[in-house]
Write an enzyme that holds these catalytic residues in place. Structure first.
Site, PDB file in Angstrom:
ATOM      1  N   GLN A   9     -31.649 -16.767  23.090  1.00  0.00           N
ATOM      2  CA  GLN A   9     -30.895 -15.520  23.167  1.00  0.00           C
ATOM      3  C   GLN A   9     -31.770 -14.333  22.785  1.00  0.00           C
ATOM      4  O   GLN A   9     -32.616 -14.426  21.895  1.00  0.00           O
ATOM      5  CB  GLN A   9     -29.675 -15.596  22.253  1.00  0.00           C
ATOM      6  CG  GLN A   9     -28.579 -14.632  22.644  1.00  0.00           C
ATOM      7  CD  GLN A   9     -27.216 -15.059  22.122  1.00  0.00           C
ATOM      8  OE1 GLN A   9     -26.980 -16.220  21.869  1.00  0.00           O
ATOM      9  NE2 GLN A   9     -26.330 -14.107  21.951  1.00  0.00           N
ATOM     10  N   SER A  94     -33.483 -22.531  20.484  1.00  0.00           N
ATOM     11  CA  SER A  94     -32.043 -22.445  20.263  1.00  0.00           C
ATOM     12  C   SER A  94     -31.288 -22.875  21.514  1.00  0.00           C
ATOM     13  O   SER A  94     -31.379 -24.029  21.922  1.00  0.00           O
ATOM     14  CB  SER A  94     -31.662 -21.039  19.791  1.00  0.00           C
ATOM     15  OG  SER A  94     -30.332 -21.005  19.326  1.00  0.00           O
ATOM     16  N   LEU A  95     -30.542 -21.960  22.174  1.00  0.00           N
ATOM     17  CA  LEU A  95     -29.815 -22.372  23.378  1.00  0.00           C
ATOM     18  C   LEU A  95     -30.765 -22.940  24.428  1.00  0.00           C
ATOM     19  O   LEU A  95     -30.355 -23.739  25.291  1.00  0.00           O
ATOM     20  CB  LEU A  95     -29.020 -21.200  23.967  1.00  0.00           C
ATOM     21  CG  LEU A  95     -29.779 -20.174  24.812  1.00  0.00           C
ATOM     22  CD1 LEU A  95     -29.798 -20.534  26.285  1.00  0.00           C
ATOM     23  CD2 LEU A  95     -29.198 -18.804  24.639  1.00  0.00           C
ATOM     24  N   ARG A 119     -20.235 -22.995  23.371  1.00  0.00           N
ATOM     25  CA  ARG A 119     -21.084 -22.776  22.197  1.00  0.00           C
ATOM     26  C   ARG A 119     -21.110 -21.300  21.821  1.00  0.00           C
ATOM     27  O   ARG A 119     -20.991 -20.933  20.646  1.00  0.00           O
ATOM     28  CB  ARG A 119     -22.502 -23.276  22.504  1.00  0.00           C
ATOM     29  CG  ARG A 119     -23.513 -23.175  21.353  1.00  0.00           C
ATOM     30  CD  ARG A 119     -24.842 -23.771  21.824  1.00  0.00           C
ATOM     31  NE  ARG A 119     -25.874 -23.801  20.797  1.00  0.00           N
ATOM     32  CZ  ARG A 119     -26.777 -22.849  20.614  1.00  0.00           C
ATOM     33  NH1 ARG A 119     -26.768 -21.762  21.376  1.00  0.00           N
ATOM     34  NH2 ARG A 119     -27.705 -22.973  19.658  1.00  0.00           N
ATOM     35  N   HIS A 203     -27.408 -19.873  13.169  1.00  0.00           N
ATOM     36  CA  HIS A 203     -28.311 -20.813  12.497  1.00  0.00           C
ATOM     37  C   HIS A 203     -28.310 -20.680  10.968  1.00  0.00           C
ATOM     38  O   HIS A 203     -29.356 -20.632  10.322  1.00  0.00           O
ATOM     39  CB  HIS A 203     -29.739 -20.677  13.046  1.00  0.00           C
ATOM     40  CG  HIS A 203     -29.829 -21.017  14.506  1.00  0.00           C
ATOM     41  ND1 HIS A 203     -29.632 -22.291  14.975  1.00  0.00           N
ATOM     42  CD2 HIS A 203     -30.049 -20.240  15.591  1.00  0.00           C
ATOM     43  CE1 HIS A 203     -29.745 -22.282  16.294  1.00  0.00           C
ATOM     44  NE2 HIS A 203     -29.989 -21.056  16.692  1.00  0.00           N
ATOM     45  N   GLN A 252     -28.100 -28.424  15.064  1.00  0.00           N
ATOM     46  CA  GLN A 252     -28.838 -27.220  15.456  1.00  0.00           C
ATOM     47  C   GLN A 252     -28.029 -25.942  15.246  1.00  0.00           C
ATOM     48  O   GLN A 252     -28.579 -24.880  14.982  1.00  0.00           O
ATOM     49  CB  GLN A 252     -29.255 -27.355  16.932  1.00  0.00           C
ATOM     50  CG  GLN A 252     -30.195 -26.279  17.423  1.00  0.00           C
ATOM     51  CD  GLN A 252     -29.866 -25.836  18.840  1.00  0.00           C
ATOM     52  OE1 GLN A 252     -28.738 -25.491  19.139  1.00  0.00           O
ATOM     53  NE2 GLN A 252     -30.880 -25.878  19.695  1.00  0.00           N
TER      54      GLN A 252
END
Length: 311
Positions: A9, A94-95, A119, A203, A252
């Protein structure tokens, strides 16, 4: 050895994917399939905006994935370059870990889009707007960032969210704690602290409701076999077992993105070349982590043509 890596992102921008869609039926097919899977014209938001709609977490996450997979499909179908044949491993920020799993066949494209939409919504809903925040620490290594986070917490959540490279670490947590961290950067020998324009504290432990939502979603749509090993964010090590990766995807959501360590682990395993598909964010990070590695960051048809010749 070569790794294909996928951005996270922050790499979204209005106009993303437009050139690819105009030039390639393979790219158009990706955007159409994602639109159908989500029941919305995400491709129109990607192409035309408005920017505030694209930056919504629930739109940004599947959009970034769709753009990267479209780039991959063009590479494979228009230029005849197979990721599985030319790559030795994958990773994503991440994503981007979901994008990487889609790229190696562990998730279908439609399922990946739906999982990332969920998500994004779950992460947004986990913490009321204004209660959480994130900041980037420039000129900070992990040790300095951790000391600052511990000092700024004062009983609230303040954690290292992203260990991006030797000069950039991101903190996440309660708004007051993150504000304190930004105010204390000079005391810890850190050049700058910048509040990030995000709508939730990703996170960190405040994301637990989103982790619970993803546990449920991934139980219903678990990853399948991986055609190549994946270096997971939360362990910075290679994973090939889908059941292990399913558990790591849940962890995660609250866990640290150990990107710097992941790159070093790939280098240690023999990776000398990194190919970033769908963005130009990870390439500079990788260059700061290890200046001896070769890096390609690919977003345009010209980039793809140059990459295909190089491979």
């Amino acid at each position: 050895m070569r790794a294909f890596v996928f951005p996270g992102q922050g790499s979204q921008k209005v106009g993303m994917g437009t050139e690819l869609a105009a030039a390639s039926a393979a790219a158009r097919a990706v955007f159409e399939e994602v639109d159908d899977a989500l029941g919305q014209k995400l491709s129109a938001i990607m192409t035309e905006g408005p920017e505030d709609q694209l930056t919504l977490t629930e739109n940004a996450q599947p959009a970034i994935m769709a753009n990267a997979i479209a780039t991959l499909r063009v590479l494979e179908q228009e230029f005849g370059v197979s990721l599985v044949d030319k790559g030795d491993c994958v990773a994503g920020h991440s994503l981007g870990e979901y994008t990487a799993l889609c790229a190696v066949g562990a998730f279908g494209l439609a399922d990946t889009a739906r999982l990332l939409k969920l998500r994004g919504r779950a992460m947004q809903a986990a913490v009321p707007v204004g209660e959480g925040a994130m900041c980037a620490l420039l000129g900070a290594d992990l040790e300095k960032a951790q000391a600052l986070a511990d000092s700024a917490a004062e009983g609230e959540i303040c954690q290292v969210a992203n260990d991006n490279d030797p000069t950039q670490v991101v903190l996440s947590g309660a708004k007051a704690a993150i504000d304190r961290a930004v105010g204390l950067v000079k005391d810890y020998g850190i050049k700058r602290g910048i509040l990030l324009p995000v709508s939730a504290p990703f996170h960190c432990d405040m994301m637990q409701p989103a982790a619970d939502a993803m546990a449920e979603a991934l139980a219903a749509t678990p990853p399948g076999a991986l055609a190549l090993p994946l270096y997971a964010n939360v362990t910075a090590s290679a994973v090939s077992d889908p059941a292990i990766e399913q558990d790591l995807l849940v962890k995660q959501v609250c866990g640290r993105v150990r990107w710097r360590e992941s790159v070093l682990a790939m280098r240690e395993a023999g990776v000398a070349e990194f190919v970033e598909l769908g963005g130009k964010v990870l390439g500079p990070m990788i260059g700061r982590i290890d200046g001896d590695s070769s890096v390609y960051s690919v977003i345009s048809m010209d980039d793809l043509e140059a990459l295909a010749k190089a491979l």
